[in-house]
Design a protein around this motif. Structure first.
Motif, PDB file in Angstrom:
ATOM      1  N   UNK A  15       0.813  -1.209   0.000  1.00 34.62           N
ATOM      2  CA  UNK A  15       0.000   0.000   0.000  1.00 34.62           C
ATOM      3  C   UNK A  15       0.846   1.259   0.000  1.00 34.62           C
ATOM      4  N   UNK A  16       1.932   1.235   0.768  1.00 36.55           N
ATOM      5  CA  UNK A  16       2.829   2.392   0.788  1.00 36.55           C
ATOM      6  C   UNK A  16       3.448   2.626  -0.584  1.00 36.55           C
ATOM      7  N   UNK A  17       3.964   1.566  -1.197  1.00 38.01           N
ATOM      8  CA  UNK A  17       4.607   1.707  -2.508  1.00 38.01           C
ATOM      9  C   UNK A  17       3.628   2.256  -3.547  1.00 38.01           C
ATOM     10  N   UNK A  18       2.451   1.666  -3.607  1.00 35.13           N
ATOM     11  CA  UNK A  18       1.484   2.073  -4.626  1.00 35.13           C
ATOM     12  C   UNK A  18       0.915   3.459  -4.329  1.00 35.13           C
ATOM     13  N   UNK A  19       0.728   3.775  -3.050  1.00 35.54           N
ATOM     14  CA  UNK A  19       0.249   5.110  -2.698  1.00 35.54           C
ATOM     15  C   UNK A  19       1.257   6.181  -3.070  1.00 35.54           C
ATOM     16  N   UNK A  20       2.538   5.910  -2.800  1.00 35.38           N
ATOM     17  CA  UNK A  20       3.585   6.869  -3.154  1.00 35.38           C
ATOM     18  C   UNK A  20       3.688   7.024  -4.665  1.00 35.38           C
ATOM     19  N   UNK A  21       3.575   5.903  -5.383  1.00 35.66           N
ATOM     20  CA  UNK A  21       3.615   5.971  -6.847  1.00 35.66           C
ATOM     21  C   UNK A  21       2.434   6.774  -7.381  1.00 35.66           C
ATOM     22  N   UNK A  22       1.261   6.565  -6.778  1.00 34.33           N
ATOM     23  CA  UNK A  22       0.087   7.327  -7.190  1.00 34.33           C
ATOM     24  C   UNK A  22       0.247   8.813  -6.941  1.00 34.33           C
ATOM     25  N   UNK A  23       0.890   9.163  -5.825  1.00 34.72           N
ATOM     26  CA  UNK A  23       1.133  10.572  -5.540  1.00 34.72           C
ATOM     27  C   UNK A  23       2.039  11.220  -6.569  1.00 34.72           C
ATOM     28  N   UNK A  24       3.067  10.489  -6.998  1.00 36.62           N
ATOM     29  CA  UNK A  24       3.979  11.025  -8.016  1.00 36.62           C
ATOM     30  C   UNK A  24       3.257  11.181  -9.348  1.00 36.62           C
ATOM     31  N   UNK A  25       2.417  10.207  -9.687  1.00 42.69           N
ATOM     32  CA  UNK A  25       1.641  10.319 -10.922  1.00 42.69           C
ATOM     33  C   UNK A  25       0.694  11.517 -10.867  1.00 42.69           C
ATOM     34  N   UNK A  26       0.104  11.756  -9.701  1.00 39.66           N
ATOM     35  CA  UNK A  26      -0.819  12.884  -9.556  1.00 39.66           C
ATOM     36  C   UNK A  26      -0.108  14.212  -9.781  1.00 39.66           C
ATOM     37  N   UNK A  27       1.156  14.287  -9.395  1.00 40.46           N
ATOM     38  CA  UNK A  27       1.914  15.529  -9.582  1.00 40.46           C
ATOM     39  C   UNK A  27       2.129  15.864 -11.056  1.00 40.46           C
ATOM     40  N   UNK A  28       2.019  14.852 -11.915  1.00 40.37           N
ATOM     41  CA  UNK A  28       2.289  15.086 -13.332  1.00 40.37           C
ATOM     42  C   UNK A  28       1.232  15.959 -14.002  1.00 40.37           C
ATOM     43  N   UNK A  29       0.065  16.115 -13.366  1.00 33.67           N
ATOM     44  CA  UNK A  29      -0.990  16.943 -13.963  1.00 33.67           C
ATOM     45  C   UNK A  29      -0.823  18.412 -13.592  1.00 33.67           C
ATOM     46  N   UNK A  30       0.107  18.725 -12.693  1.00 32.10           N
ATOM     47  CA  UNK A  30       0.330  20.110 -12.299  1.00 32.10           C
ATOM     48  C   UNK A  30       1.025  20.878 -13.417  1.00 32.10           C
ATOM     49  N   UNK A  31       0.908  22.203 -13.424  1.00 34.18           N
ATOM     50  CA  UNK A  31       1.654  23.002 -14.405  1.00 34.18           C
ATOM     51  C   UNK A  31       3.145  22.692 -14.328  1.00 34.18           C
ATOM     52  N   UNK A  32       3.809  22.823 -15.444  1.00 31.90           N
ATOM     53  CA  UNK A  32       5.200  22.385 -15.533  1.00 31.90           C
ATOM     54  C   UNK A  32       6.108  23.091 -14.532  1.00 31.90           C
ATOM     55  N   UNK A  33       5.927  24.415 -14.353  1.00 33.00           N
ATOM     56  CA  UNK A  33       6.818  25.126 -13.440  1.00 33.00           C
ATOM     57  C   UNK A  33       6.595  24.691 -11.994  1.00 33.00           C
ATOM     58  N   UNK A  34       5.332  24.411 -11.648  1.00 32.73           N
ATOM     59  CA  UNK A  34       5.029  23.935 -10.296  1.00 32.73           C
ATOM     60  C   UNK A  34       5.590  22.528 -10.101  1.00 32.73           C
ATOM     61  N   UNK A  35       5.366  21.679 -11.097  1.00 31.49           N
ATOM     62  CA  UNK A  35       5.869  20.302 -11.020  1.00 31.49           C
ATOM     63  C   UNK A  35       7.390  20.279 -10.914  1.00 31.49           C
TER      64      UNK A  35
END
Length: 307
Positions: A15-35
């Protein structure tokens, strides 16, 4: 409370591994400068929040300023491998001494998965050894191969990596809990050589050696020189490719009977692939900006023929 304690330790790691991976994937939708401000480190990390447009520049600069309060030196990478090697030594000591910490985790896992087959003891030892060897080599490289970085990384990156290596060092043996507990009760011989061991070790050491070659090559480049030799002619970040193959080999080695891969280590690999994949994507963009898009045209970021 009982429902929480009933969850097997392996599932917590997954759960920790997949949750952390999901969090990183979620960051990819942020604007490029913020990301970029939240994820980039090293030479690619923005220093002044510069971007096109006055309002965007102000927002990016504000975010960069706020992020600067939660930074640690990039050179702290060696902490990850000290921790990993320390955990490897700790769990080895726990096994030899029949320690209370390993016993508690193993019993919790065995109770929750009594009907599932447990890893063979020999493969528990080998998977543990593979992770210990990888951590030891990376620790050596931090001090004697790679150039120390002076740019910062966010504290959350540092803390997340420490948590990752903690969970991974549990994952390599936790699905062998039943076998570990049984070995403490009886003196059955440990079988190290089984059908999958030679292939798992061959894959592991091939990637292990190649990653070391990549790190030595990068360390030998002049500052901000475009890497173009060997496998770097085809991949932007082949050392990341090797990292993924190393964990894939460990997952293959640590698989319980009837399974191709160890689920817990495989989830750890998923986190590594997502995290390094995001970094490889940013690296290719940075190379294109600094050295020209033609330099990286036709090169895969990390996974040949896929990404």
């Amino acid at each position: 409370m009982d429902s929480i304690t009933a969850v097997p330790p392996a599932l917590w790691c997954q759960g920790f591994f997949l949750g952390a991976a999901g969090g990183i994937l979620a960051l990819q939708v942020l604007p490029r400068d913020v990301r970029s401000t939240l994820m980039d480190y090293g030479a690619r990390r923005p220093s002044d929040g510069s971007s096109s447009g006055g309002q965007k520049k102000t927002k990016a600069a504000l975010l960069t300023s706020l992020a600067s309060y939660g930074q640690v030196p990039h050179s702290w990478f060696w902490h990850f491998y000290v921790l990993s090697v320390s955990w490897s030594a700790f769990w080895a000591w726990q096994y030899v001494q029949r320690g209370a910490v390993m016993a508690a985790l193993a019993e919790a896992q065995a109770r929750s998965t009594a009907a599932s087959p447990s890893m063979e003891l020999g493969r528990v030892f080998l998977a543990w050894t593979m992770l210990a060897v990888q951590g030891s080599r990376r620790l050596y490289e931090c001090f004697f191969v790679t150039k120390p970085g002076h740019t910062p990384m966010l504290f959350v990156h540092w803390a997340l990596a420490l948590a990752f290596y903690t969970a991974l060092n549990i994952s390599v043996w936790i699905e062998g809990s039943g076998t570990i507990l049984e070995s403490w009760k009886s003196q059955q011989p440990t079988v190290l050589l089984t059908s999958r061991v030679p292939s798992a070790l061959a894959i592991f050491f091939a990637a292990w050696v190649k990653q070391n070659e990549c790190h030595r090559y990068l360390a030998g480049l002049k500052k901000y020189t475009f890497p173009s030799g060997g496998v770097f002619s085809y991949l932007v970040c082949p050392h990341y490719t090797c990292e993924c193959v190393i964990y894939l080999a460990i997952s293959f080695m640590a698989a319980p009977p009837g399974s191709l891969l160890n689920t817990s280590v495989l989830c750890g690999l998923a986190f590594v692939a997502v995290n390094l994949g995001a970094t490889a994507h940013g690296t290719k963009q940075w190379y294109a900006q600094k050295f020209g898009a033609e330099q990286v045209a036709g090169r895969w970021r990390m996974i040949p023929f896929v990404f």
